[in-house]
Design a protein around this motif. Structure first.
Motif, PDB file in Angstrom:
ATOM      1  N   VAL A 162       0.855  -1.174   0.000  1.00 59.03           N
ATOM      2  CA  VAL A 162       0.000   0.000   0.000  1.00 59.03           C
ATOM      3  C   VAL A 162       0.895   1.230   0.000  1.00 59.03           C
ATOM      4  O   VAL A 162       1.782   1.371   0.840  1.00 59.03           O
ATOM      5  CB  VAL A 162      -0.931   0.016   1.230  1.00 59.03           C
ATOM      6  CG1 VAL A 162      -1.751   1.293   1.265  1.00 59.03           C
ATOM      7  CG2 VAL A 162      -1.832  -1.211   1.225  1.00 59.03           C
ATOM      8  N   LEU A 163       0.659   2.094  -0.954  1.00 59.73           N
ATOM      9  CA  LEU A 163       1.387   3.352  -1.046  1.00 59.73           C
ATOM     10  C   LEU A 163       0.548   4.426  -0.379  1.00 59.73           C
ATOM     11  O   LEU A 163      -0.624   4.601  -0.710  1.00 59.73           O
ATOM     12  CB  LEU A 163       1.628   3.704  -2.518  1.00 59.73           C
ATOM     13  CG  LEU A 163       2.268   5.049  -2.805  1.00 59.73           C
ATOM     14  CD1 LEU A 163       3.700   5.065  -2.282  1.00 59.73           C
ATOM     15  CD2 LEU A 163       2.259   5.321  -4.293  1.00 59.73           C
ATOM     16  N   ARG A 164       1.129   5.115   0.587  1.00 63.48           N
ATOM     17  CA  ARG A 164       0.427   6.177   1.289  1.00 63.48           C
ATOM     18  C   ARG A 164       0.957   7.519   0.802  1.00 63.48           C
ATOM     19  O   ARG A 164       2.163   7.751   0.803  1.00 63.48           O
ATOM     20  CB  ARG A 164       0.622   6.027   2.782  1.00 63.48           C
ATOM     21  CG  ARG A 164      -0.132   4.847   3.339  1.00 63.48           C
ATOM     22  CD  ARG A 164       0.171   4.604   4.804  1.00 63.48           C
ATOM     23  NE  ARG A 164      -0.531   3.438   5.299  1.00 63.48           N
ATOM     24  CZ  ARG A 164      -0.125   2.188   5.120  1.00 63.48           C
ATOM     25  NH1 ARG A 164       0.968   1.938   4.442  1.00 63.48           N
ATOM     26  NH2 ARG A 164      -0.813   1.176   5.596  1.00 63.48           N
ATOM     27  N   GLU A 192      -4.575   6.222   0.247  1.00 59.82           N
ATOM     28  CA  GLU A 192      -3.858   4.953   0.160  1.00 59.82           C
ATOM     29  C   GLU A 192      -4.155   4.315  -1.191  1.00 59.82           C
ATOM     30  O   GLU A 192      -5.307   4.296  -1.624  1.00 59.82           O
ATOM     31  CB  GLU A 192      -4.286   3.999   1.270  1.00 59.82           C
ATOM     32  CG  GLU A 192      -3.862   4.451   2.641  1.00 59.82           C
ATOM     33  CD  GLU A 192      -4.187   3.426   3.707  1.00 59.82           C
ATOM     34  OE1 GLU A 192      -4.935   2.469   3.416  1.00 59.82           O
ATOM     35  OE2 GLU A 192      -3.699   3.589   4.824  1.00 59.82           O
ATOM     36  N   VAL A 193      -3.128   3.839  -1.842  1.00 56.82           N
ATOM     37  CA  VAL A 193      -3.277   3.173  -3.134  1.00 56.82           C
ATOM     38  C   VAL A 193      -2.681   1.772  -3.013  1.00 56.82           C
ATOM     39  O   VAL A 193      -1.521   1.619  -2.636  1.00 56.82           O
ATOM     40  CB  VAL A 193      -2.550   3.949  -4.254  1.00 56.82           C
ATOM     41  CG1 VAL A 193      -2.677   3.220  -5.587  1.00 56.82           C
ATOM     42  CG2 VAL A 193      -3.075   5.368  -4.348  1.00 56.82           C
ATOM     43  N   VAL A 194      -3.493   0.769  -3.304  1.00 54.93           N
ATOM     44  CA  VAL A 194      -3.018  -0.607  -3.263  1.00 54.93           C
ATOM     45  C   VAL A 194      -2.202  -0.879  -4.526  1.00 54.93           C
ATOM     46  O   VAL A 194      -2.646  -0.591  -5.639  1.00 54.93           O
ATOM     47  CB  VAL A 194      -4.198  -1.596  -3.165  1.00 54.93           C
ATOM     48  CG1 VAL A 194      -3.708  -3.031  -3.214  1.00 54.93           C
ATOM     49  CG2 VAL A 194      -5.000  -1.333  -1.903  1.00 54.93           C
ATOM     50  N   MET A 195      -1.000  -1.400  -4.332  1.00 55.22           N
ATOM     51  CA  MET A 195      -0.114  -1.727  -5.443  1.00 55.22           C
ATOM     52  C   MET A 195      -0.077  -3.248  -5.587  1.00 55.22           C
ATOM     53  O   MET A 195       0.709  -3.931  -4.930  1.00 55.22           O
ATOM     54  CB  MET A 195       1.295  -1.182  -5.178  1.00 55.22           C
ATOM     55  CG  MET A 195       1.333   0.315  -4.904  1.00 55.22           C
ATOM     56  SD  MET A 195       0.774   1.313  -6.273  1.00 55.22           S
ATOM     57  CE  MET A 195       2.124   1.113  -7.385  1.00 55.22           C
ATOM     58  N   PRO A 196      -0.941  -3.815  -6.437  1.00 51.66           N
ATOM     59  CA  PRO A 196      -0.983  -5.267  -6.575  1.00 51.66           C
ATOM     60  C   PRO A 196       0.164  -5.775  -7.452  1.00 51.66           C
ATOM     61  O   PRO A 196       0.762  -5.021  -8.214  1.00 51.66           O
ATOM     62  CB  PRO A 196      -2.329  -5.510  -7.263  1.00 51.66           C
ATOM     63  CG  PRO A 196      -2.543  -4.275  -8.073  1.00 51.66           C
ATOM     64  CD  PRO A 196      -1.938  -3.153  -7.265  1.00 51.66           C
ATOM     65  N   VAL A 197       0.451  -7.044  -7.322  1.00 50.35           N
ATOM     66  CA  VAL A 197       1.452  -7.707  -8.160  1.00 50.35           C
ATOM     67  C   VAL A 197       0.746  -8.778  -8.972  1.00 50.35           C
ATOM     68  O   VAL A 197      -0.036  -9.556  -8.440  1.00 50.35           O
ATOM     69  CB  VAL A 197       2.567  -8.342  -7.301  1.00 50.35           C
ATOM     70  CG1 VAL A 197       3.467  -9.227  -8.146  1.00 50.35           C
ATOM     71  CG2 VAL A 197       3.382  -7.266  -6.619  1.00 50.35           C
ATOM     72  N   GLU A 198       1.003  -8.776 -10.246  1.00 49.85           N
ATOM     73  CA  GLU A 198       0.475  -9.802 -11.144  1.00 49.85           C
ATOM     74  C   GLU A 198       1.673 -10.513 -11.757  1.00 49.85           C
ATOM     75  O   GLU A 198       2.624  -9.882 -12.182  1.00 49.85           O
ATOM     76  CB  GLU A 198      -0.355  -9.161 -12.255  1.00 49.85           C
ATOM     77  CG  GLU A 198      -0.889 -10.141 -13.259  1.00 49.85           C
ATOM     78  CD  GLU A 198      -1.622  -9.457 -14.406  1.00 49.85           C
ATOM     79  OE1 GLU A 198      -1.627 -10.022 -15.501  1.00 49.85           O
ATOM     80  OE2 GLU A 198      -2.155  -8.352 -14.200  1.00 49.85           O
TER      81      GLU A 198
END
Length: 70
Positions: A46-48, A53-59
């Motif tokens: 999570v980038l604050r 807050e922005v969720v940074m998912p990994v694919e």
């Protein structure tokens, strides 16, 4: 990128970062599960910023060739 440096530091012999463009990595490895866990560990989160807050998912994608993972 701090996460890329952390991933690179934990790669093992035989693992190779083929490309790194912005936040997209292409890694060659015989131990796919270990590398996928490593990527999630260092790149997902999570980038604050200020009050957001922005969720940074990994694919991740797995394939025998680059064409197979497009």
């Amino acid at each position: 990128n701090d996460a890329l440096l952390k991933v690179d530091a934990e790669l093992q012999e035989g693992d190779v970062i083929l490309t790194a463009v912005h936040d997209a990595l292409t890694i060659e490895s015989f131990d796919v599960e270990r590398v996928q866990k490593l990527l999630h560990k260092h790149m997902e989160g999570v980038l604050r910023y200020k009050d957001r807050e922005v969720v940074m998912p990994v694919e991740s994608k797995v394939g025998a060739t680059l064409d197979a993972v497009k």
